[in-house]
Design a protein around this motif. Structure first.
Motif, PDB file in Angstrom:
ATOM      1  N   PHE A   3       0.834  -1.204   0.000  1.00  0.00           N
ATOM      2  CA  PHE A   3       0.000   0.000   0.000  1.00  0.00           C
ATOM      3  C   PHE A   3       0.869   1.255   0.000  1.00  0.00           C
ATOM      4  CE2 PHE A   3      -2.544   3.240   2.251  1.00  0.00           C
ATOM      5  CZ  PHE A   3      -3.605   3.328   1.348  1.00  0.00           C
ATOM      6  N   ASP A   4       1.972   1.223   0.769  1.00  0.00           N
ATOM      7  CA  ASP A   4       2.888   2.376   0.800  1.00  0.00           C
ATOM      8  C   ASP A   4       3.541   2.595  -0.557  1.00  0.00           C
ATOM      9  OD1 ASP A   4       2.312   2.763   3.466  1.00  0.00           O
ATOM     10  OD2 ASP A   4       4.010   1.565   4.167  1.00  0.00           O
ATOM     11  N   LEU A   5       3.888   1.503  -1.231  1.00  0.00           N
ATOM     12  CA  LEU A   5       4.495   1.630  -2.565  1.00  0.00           C
ATOM     13  C   LEU A   5       3.517   2.250  -3.546  1.00  0.00           C
ATOM     14  CD1 LEU A   5       6.388  -1.789  -2.921  1.00  0.00           C
ATOM     15  CD2 LEU A   5       7.351   0.441  -2.358  1.00  0.00           C
ATOM     16  N   LEU A   6       2.268   1.808  -3.475  1.00  0.00           N
ATOM     17  CA  LEU A   6       1.252   2.362  -4.371  1.00  0.00           C
ATOM     18  C   LEU A   6       1.026   3.846  -4.109  1.00  0.00           C
ATOM     19  CD1 LEU A   6      -1.398  -0.529  -4.376  1.00  0.00           C
ATOM     20  CD2 LEU A   6       0.185   0.101  -6.208  1.00  0.00           C
ATOM     21  N   LEU A   7       0.989   4.221  -2.827  1.00  0.00           N
ATOM     22  CA  LEU A   7       0.820   5.638  -2.497  1.00  0.00           C
ATOM     23  C   LEU A   7       1.979   6.472  -3.027  1.00  0.00           C
ATOM     24  CD1 LEU A   7      -0.585   5.636   1.165  1.00  0.00           C
ATOM     25  CD2 LEU A   7      -1.775   6.268  -0.951  1.00  0.00           C
ATOM     26  N   ALA A   8       3.208   5.945  -2.865  1.00  0.00           N
ATOM     27  CA  ALA A   8       4.379   6.677  -3.352  1.00  0.00           C
ATOM     28  C   ALA A   8       4.315   6.843  -4.871  1.00  0.00           C
ATOM     29  CB  ALA A   8       5.656   5.938  -2.953  1.00  0.00           C
ATOM     30  N   CYS A   9       3.882   5.797  -5.561  1.00  0.00           N
ATOM     31  CA  CYS A   9       3.778   5.875  -7.021  1.00  0.00           C
ATOM     32  C   CYS A   9       2.683   6.855  -7.445  1.00  0.00           C
ATOM     33  CB  CYS A   9       3.487   4.490  -7.600  1.00  0.00           C
ATOM     34  SG  CYS A   9       4.881   3.335  -7.483  1.00  0.00           S
ATOM     35  N   LEU A  10       1.588   6.897  -6.687  1.00  0.00           N
ATOM     36  CA  LEU A  10       0.519   7.840  -7.004  1.00  0.00           C
ATOM     37  C   LEU A  10       0.960   9.275  -6.774  1.00  0.00           C
ATOM     38  CD1 LEU A  10      -2.605   5.974  -5.556  1.00  0.00           C
ATOM     39  CD2 LEU A  10      -2.062   6.390  -7.967  1.00  0.00           C
ATOM     40  N   TYR A  14       4.437  11.378 -12.032  1.00  0.00           N
ATOM     41  CA  TYR A  14       5.229  11.833 -13.179  1.00  0.00           C
ATOM     42  C   TYR A  14       6.469  10.952 -13.371  1.00  0.00           C
ATOM     43  CZ  TYR A  14       7.242  14.201  -9.109  1.00  0.00           C
ATOM     44  OH  TYR A  14       7.764  14.486  -7.864  1.00  0.00           O
ATOM     45  N   ILE A  15       7.013  10.415 -12.264  1.00  0.00           N
ATOM     46  CA  ILE A  15       8.159   9.504 -12.385  1.00  0.00           C
ATOM     47  C   ILE A  15       7.707   8.185 -12.995  1.00  0.00           C
ATOM     48  CG2 ILE A  15       9.855   8.164 -11.063  1.00  0.00           C
ATOM     49  CD1 ILE A  15      10.046  10.458  -9.126  1.00  0.00           C
ATOM     50  N   VAL A  16       6.529   7.723 -12.596  1.00  0.00           N
ATOM     51  CA  VAL A  16       5.988   6.480 -13.148  1.00  0.00           C
ATOM     52  C   VAL A  16       5.742   6.621 -14.646  1.00  0.00           C
ATOM     53  CG1 VAL A  16       4.073   4.848 -13.077  1.00  0.00           C
ATOM     54  CG2 VAL A  16       4.964   5.812 -10.951  1.00  0.00           C
ATOM     55  N   VAL A  17       5.172   7.771 -15.046  1.00  0.00           N
ATOM     56  CA  VAL A  17       4.911   8.005 -16.473  1.00  0.00           C
ATOM     57  C   VAL A  17       6.222   8.025 -17.260  1.00  0.00           C
ATOM     58  CG1 VAL A  17       4.066   9.690 -18.150  1.00  0.00           C
ATOM     59  CG2 VAL A  17       2.750   9.221 -16.075  1.00  0.00           C
ATOM     60  N   LEU A  18       7.243   8.712 -16.722  1.00  0.00           N
ATOM     61  CA  LEU A  18       8.535   8.770 -17.394  1.00  0.00           C
ATOM     62  C   LEU A  18       9.164   7.373 -17.496  1.00  0.00           C
ATOM     63  CD1 LEU A  18      10.832  10.429 -18.621  1.00  0.00           C
ATOM     64  CD2 LEU A  18      11.727  10.781 -16.310  1.00  0.00           C
ATOM     65  N   GLY A  19       9.054   6.604 -16.412  1.00  0.00           N
ATOM     66  CA  GLY A  19       9.600   5.249 -16.426  1.00  0.00           C
ATOM     67  C   GLY A  19       8.919   4.361 -17.449  1.00  0.00           C
ATOM     68  N   LEU A  20       7.578   4.453 -17.516  1.00  0.00           N
ATOM     69  CA  LEU A  20       6.843   3.655 -18.490  1.00  0.00           C
ATOM     70  C   LEU A  20       7.203   4.046 -19.920  1.00  0.00           C
ATOM     71  CD1 LEU A  20       3.302   3.510 -16.844  1.00  0.00           C
ATOM     72  CD2 LEU A  20       5.027   1.693 -16.949  1.00  0.00           C
ATOM     73  N   THR A 201      12.668   4.358  -7.832  1.00  0.00           N
ATOM     74  CA  THR A 201      12.929   5.795  -7.979  1.00  0.00           C
ATOM     75  C   THR A 201      11.790   6.612  -7.394  1.00  0.00           C
ATOM     76  OG1 THR A 201      14.192   5.370  -9.997  1.00  0.00           O
ATOM     77  CG2 THR A 201      13.430   7.626  -9.635  1.00  0.00           C
ATOM     78  N   ALA A 202      10.548   6.206  -7.682  1.00  0.00           N
ATOM     79  CA  ALA A 202       9.391   6.929  -7.149  1.00  0.00           C
ATOM     80  C   ALA A 202       9.377   6.910  -5.625  1.00  0.00           C
ATOM     81  CB  ALA A 202       8.099   6.315  -7.698  1.00  0.00           C
ATOM     82  N   VAL A 203       9.693   5.768  -5.009  1.00  0.00           N
ATOM     83  CA  VAL A 203       9.709   5.654  -3.543  1.00  0.00           C
ATOM     84  C   VAL A 203      10.807   6.526  -2.948  1.00  0.00           C
ATOM     85  CG1 VAL A 203      10.143   4.076  -1.622  1.00  0.00           C
ATOM     86  CG2 VAL A 203       8.664   3.364  -3.511  1.00  0.00           C
ATOM     87  N   LEU A 204      11.986   6.482  -3.532  1.00  0.00           N
ATOM     88  CA  LEU A 204      13.103   7.273  -3.005  1.00  0.00           C
ATOM     89  C   LEU A 204      12.820   8.768  -3.103  1.00  0.00           C
ATOM     90  CD1 LEU A 204      16.181   5.268  -4.379  1.00  0.00           C
ATOM     91  CD2 LEU A 204      15.279   5.306  -2.034  1.00  0.00           C
TER      92      LEU A 204
END
Length: 226
Positions: A3-10, A14-20, A201-204
């Protein structure tokens, strides 16, 4: 934890979009990578046994093998310098997509060499069919010319020269493209590694930004020094 990982990604969408986007670009390039053409030609060194006494290179079979080794070393300028894992390994099988090797035939294995034939094995790979043919002809020509030059400079009677001949008149050129299985494995590896790197990267970044907010809040709450 998940759940914490999902929150960090949400929060760091923008980092998730760049990574994808990066994953998609790499996957597209990987899927479009063309195969390679390859050819292997054996050049056999022959001695005229009836004239062996007149040519010091023909006194014994080992001498002809040694002579072939000298020629091989002299035509290896510009060849691929990567050492293959075993005598049976090929350039295309090792992931090399352009270049050639000219190596003395080795009947040994991965741990021990055994040079018992006066044969230079030429192997060429390239993305162009015409380039493979050109390089094969060029290397064979260099071997033939070097064979003649060494004996001429040694003053050997041309009638007793060791000769270098291609074992097969027709050069067979094959093509190795990426199979569906190998593409899927490659795409899966890109998605797995890229996805993990994106989430990390998103979590950090999220933790770093959160710590900055806490530090600023504490600094703002402290009374100003008189």
């Amino acid at each position: 934890m998940v759940f914490d990982l999902l929150l960090a990604c949400l929060r760091r969408w923008y980092i998730v979009v760049l990574g994808l986007a990066c994953i998609a670009g790499v996957a597209y390039t990987l899927d479009r990578t063309p195969g390679v053409y390859f050819a292997q030609v054996d050049v056999l060194f022959l001695a005229d046994e009836s004239q062996a006494g007149a040519n010091p290179l023909q006194n014994q079979e080992d001498s002809v093998i040694h002579f072939a080794s000298v020629v091989q070393q002299s035509v290896s300028d510009g060849a691929v310098q990567t050492r293959l894992s075993s005598p049976s390994a090929t350039l295309q099988g090792s992931g090399i997509r352009e270049g050639y090797v000219a190596r003395l035939s080795d009947a040994g294995g991965q741990w021990e060499s055994s040079f018992n034939r006066a044969v230079i094995e030429i192997e060429v790979v390239d993305s162009s069919l015409a380039e493979v043919r050109r390089v094969v002809d060029e290397v064979v020509g260099r071997i033939t010319a070097e064979t003649a030059r060494i004996q001429e400079e040694a003053g050997v009677d041309p009638a007793t020269w060791v000769t270098a001949d291609v074992e097969t008149e027709e050069v067979s050129i094959g093509y190795m493209g990426s199979t569906r299985g190998s593409r899927l494995r490659g795409l899966a590896a890109v998605a797995l590694v890229g996805g993990a790197a994106t989430v990390l990267t998103a979590v950090l970044v999220d933790r770093w930004r959160s710590r900055r907010v806490v530090v600023r809040s504490r600094a703002a709450a402290e009374p100003a020094a008189v």
